[in-house]
Design a protein around this motif. Structure first.
Motif, PDB file in Angstrom:
ATOM      1  N   ASP A  67     -17.191  69.084 -87.731  1.00  0.00           N
ATOM      2  CA  ASP A  67     -17.661  67.423 -87.611  1.00  0.00           C
ATOM      3  C   ASP A  67     -16.751  66.469 -86.911  1.00  0.00           C
ATOM      4  OD1 ASP A  67     -15.648  67.655 -89.729  1.00  0.00           O
ATOM      5  OD2 ASP A  67     -17.063  68.146 -91.365  1.00  0.00           O
ATOM      6  N   GLU A  68     -17.226  65.430 -86.889  1.00  0.00           N
ATOM      7  CA  GLU A  68     -16.228  64.410 -86.118  1.00  0.00           C
ATOM      8  C   GLU A  68     -16.703  62.993 -86.497  1.00  0.00           C
ATOM      9  OE1 GLU A  68     -13.773  62.853 -85.487  1.00  0.00           O
ATOM     10  OE2 GLU A  68     -13.039  63.991 -83.732  1.00  0.00           O
ATOM     11  N   TYR A  69     -15.854  62.191 -87.009  1.00  0.00           N
ATOM     12  CA  TYR A  69     -16.397  60.838 -87.067  1.00  0.00           C
ATOM     13  C   TYR A  69     -17.042  60.231 -85.958  1.00  0.00           C
ATOM     14  CZ  TYR A  69     -13.148  60.615 -91.297  1.00  0.00           C
ATOM     15  OH  TYR A  69     -12.653  61.078 -92.375  1.00  0.00           O
ATOM     16  N   GLN A  78      -6.940  59.211 -86.520  1.00  0.00           N
ATOM     17  CA  GLN A  78      -7.562  59.734 -87.416  1.00  0.00           C
ATOM     18  C   GLN A  78      -8.840  60.621 -87.063  1.00  0.00           C
ATOM     19  OE1 GLN A  78      -6.108  59.723 -90.106  1.00  0.00           O
ATOM     20  NE2 GLN A  78      -4.807  58.156 -89.713  1.00  0.00           N
ATOM     21  N   SER A  79      -9.013  60.685 -85.729  1.00  0.00           N
ATOM     22  CA  SER A  79     -10.140  61.625 -85.009  1.00  0.00           C
ATOM     23  C   SER A  79      -9.687  62.986 -85.475  1.00  0.00           C
ATOM     24  CB  SER A  79     -10.520  61.403 -83.650  1.00  0.00           C
ATOM     25  OG  SER A  79      -9.265  62.263 -82.941  1.00  0.00           O
ATOM     26  N   TYR A  80     -10.964  63.626 -85.752  1.00  0.00           N
ATOM     27  CA  TYR A  80     -10.482  65.277 -85.907  1.00  0.00           C
ATOM     28  C   TYR A  80     -10.186  66.050 -84.694  1.00  0.00           C
ATOM     29  CZ  TYR A  80     -12.377  64.613 -90.556  1.00  0.00           C
ATOM     30  OH  TYR A  80     -12.612  64.256 -91.936  1.00  0.00           O
ATOM     31  N   ARG A  81     -10.376  65.521 -83.735  1.00  0.00           N
ATOM     32  CA  ARG A  81      -9.947  66.263 -82.209  1.00  0.00           C
ATOM     33  C   ARG A  81      -8.262  66.011 -82.431  1.00  0.00           C
ATOM     34  NH1 ARG A  81      -9.885  69.743 -78.654  1.00  0.00           N
ATOM     35  NH2 ARG A  81     -11.906  69.425 -78.044  1.00  0.00           N
ATOM     36  N   HIS A 100     -14.019  73.017 -79.106  1.00  0.00           N
ATOM     37  CA  HIS A 100     -15.287  71.910 -79.090  1.00  0.00           C
ATOM     38  C   HIS A 100     -15.449  71.217 -80.462  1.00  0.00           C
ATOM     39  CE1 HIS A 100     -16.649  73.925 -75.440  1.00  0.00           C
ATOM     40  NE2 HIS A 100     -16.438  74.954 -75.878  1.00  0.00           N
ATOM     41  N   LEU A 101     -15.558  69.942 -80.499  1.00  0.00           N
ATOM     42  CA  LEU A 101     -15.955  69.063 -81.464  1.00  0.00           C
ATOM     43  C   LEU A 101     -16.947  68.215 -81.174  1.00  0.00           C
ATOM     44  CD1 LEU A 101     -12.358  69.357 -81.555  1.00  0.00           C
ATOM     45  CD2 LEU A 101     -12.947  67.987 -83.634  1.00  0.00           C
ATOM     46  N   PRO A 102     -17.670  67.631 -81.935  1.00  0.00           N
ATOM     47  CA  PRO A 102     -19.018  66.810 -81.879  1.00  0.00           C
ATOM     48  C   PRO A 102     -18.269  65.668 -81.014  1.00  0.00           C
ATOM     49  CG  PRO A 102     -19.036  67.447 -84.071  1.00  0.00           C
ATOM     50  CD  PRO A 102     -17.778  68.124 -83.294  1.00  0.00           C
ATOM     51  N   THR A 180     -22.204  65.983 -88.083  1.00  0.00           N
ATOM     52  CA  THR A 180     -21.853  67.314 -88.875  1.00  0.00           C
ATOM     53  C   THR A 180     -22.644  68.551 -88.497  1.00  0.00           C
ATOM     54  OG1 THR A 180     -21.249  68.198 -90.972  1.00  0.00           O
ATOM     55  CG2 THR A 180     -22.848  66.897 -90.725  1.00  0.00           C
ATOM     56  N   MET A 181     -22.130  69.767 -88.489  1.00  0.00           N
ATOM     57  CA  MET A 181     -22.971  70.831 -88.396  1.00  0.00           C
ATOM     58  C   MET A 181     -23.897  70.956 -89.525  1.00  0.00           C
ATOM     59  SD  MET A 181     -20.620  74.194 -87.348  1.00  0.00           S
ATOM     60  CE  MET A 181     -19.648  74.250 -86.057  1.00  0.00           C
TER      61      MET A 181
END
Length: 262
Positions: A67-69, A78-81, A100-102, A180-181
């Motif tokens: 997932d990613e915000y 604070q990004s998941y990347r 890969h991230l969204p 999110t997946m």
């Protein structure tokens, strides 16, 4: 579903790393599904250590995060990347182009569809790492999510926002949406590996493992996964009823593994 009650949070990370090591050694170009949050950090530290000791190589591995915000640039702290780069990717020999991230900065509907397509084009996920929310969510699939859902936008619950607010300063924008997946996407992974530690997760672990299959506890969908492994520490597993059986299954599984590799 195999349930493993480890002796400590550290052993949870070690056992999780063992699963990933076996996969990559058997399939160097494995596709990993990865997760963020506090629990996976210990797992990633263990993987980094094994890479640094020459036990493991990620040179051919591809990864897809859960997932990613929505609304955060990839370089936002604070990004998941940003999280993945600093907690794992920059410390191992993975090709960043294979991670890969969204994309939370474009049209979220189109980005969700694109992400789902990318996973299919990669041949699907070999092993999906999962954490567990206190309300039973996996990824950002909050309670009442469809158990057959694909990658999509989700509105975060007040409980999840409170849990994640510690990562944001009081004057900082905290996203209320995420890509999110879906639970269906997670279920299509060839293996699911969920890690949970701490007493705050005990009720969610009990509902996931021994409660009914229900959208009220999205993680309970793993009961239907053909190859799901749940690894918890004693605190997270404290409310489980069948401790003796889980320990017996672990002993028998370890014995079979020893006989297989002799």
């Amino acid at each position: 579903m195999q349930v493993v009650i480890a002796e400590s949070a550290q052993e949870v990370a070690q056992l999780g790393a063992d699963h990933i090591c076996r996969l990559i050694k058997n399939k160097p170009a494995a596709v990993l599904g990865l997760a963020t949050g506090s629990t996976p950090i210990a797992l990633y530290q263990e993987l980094i250590s094994r890479f640094q000791h020459g036990i493991l190589s990620f040179s051919q591995v591809r990864s897809f995060n859960l997932d990613e915000y929505v609304g955060l640039e990839p370089d936002h702290p604070q990004s998941y990347r940003h999280f993945m780069n600093h907690q794992l990717f920059k410390h191992i020999n993975i090709n960043l182009q294979n991670t890969h991230l969204p994309d939370g900065t474009g049209d979220p509907v189109l980005q969700a569809e694109r992400y789902e397509a990318q996973i299919r084009e990669a041949g699907g996920i070999d092993l999906q790492v999962l954490g567990l929310g206190r309300n039973g969510h996996i990824g950002f699939n909050e309670p009442c999510s469809s158990l057959g859902s694909a990658t999509r936008i989700k509105t975060l619950t007040p409980e999840t926002l409170r849990d994640n607010s510690r990562f944001f300063s009081s004057d900082e924008f905290q996203p209320t949406l995420a890509i999110t997946m879906g639970i269906g996407t997670i279920h299509r992974a060839r293996k699911a590996l969920l890690l949970a530690t701490g007493k705050a997760k005990a009720e969610a672990v009990k509902q996931m493992v021994e409660g009914p299959l229900s959208a009220s506890c999205p993680a309970s969908a793993l009961q239907m996964h053909p190859h799901a492994v749940v690894v918890v520490d004693p605190e997270a597993g404290a409310l489980l009823t069948h401790h003796d059986y889980y320990h017996r299954v672990r002993a028998e599984t370890d014995l079979l593994a020893m006989e297989h590799y002799q």
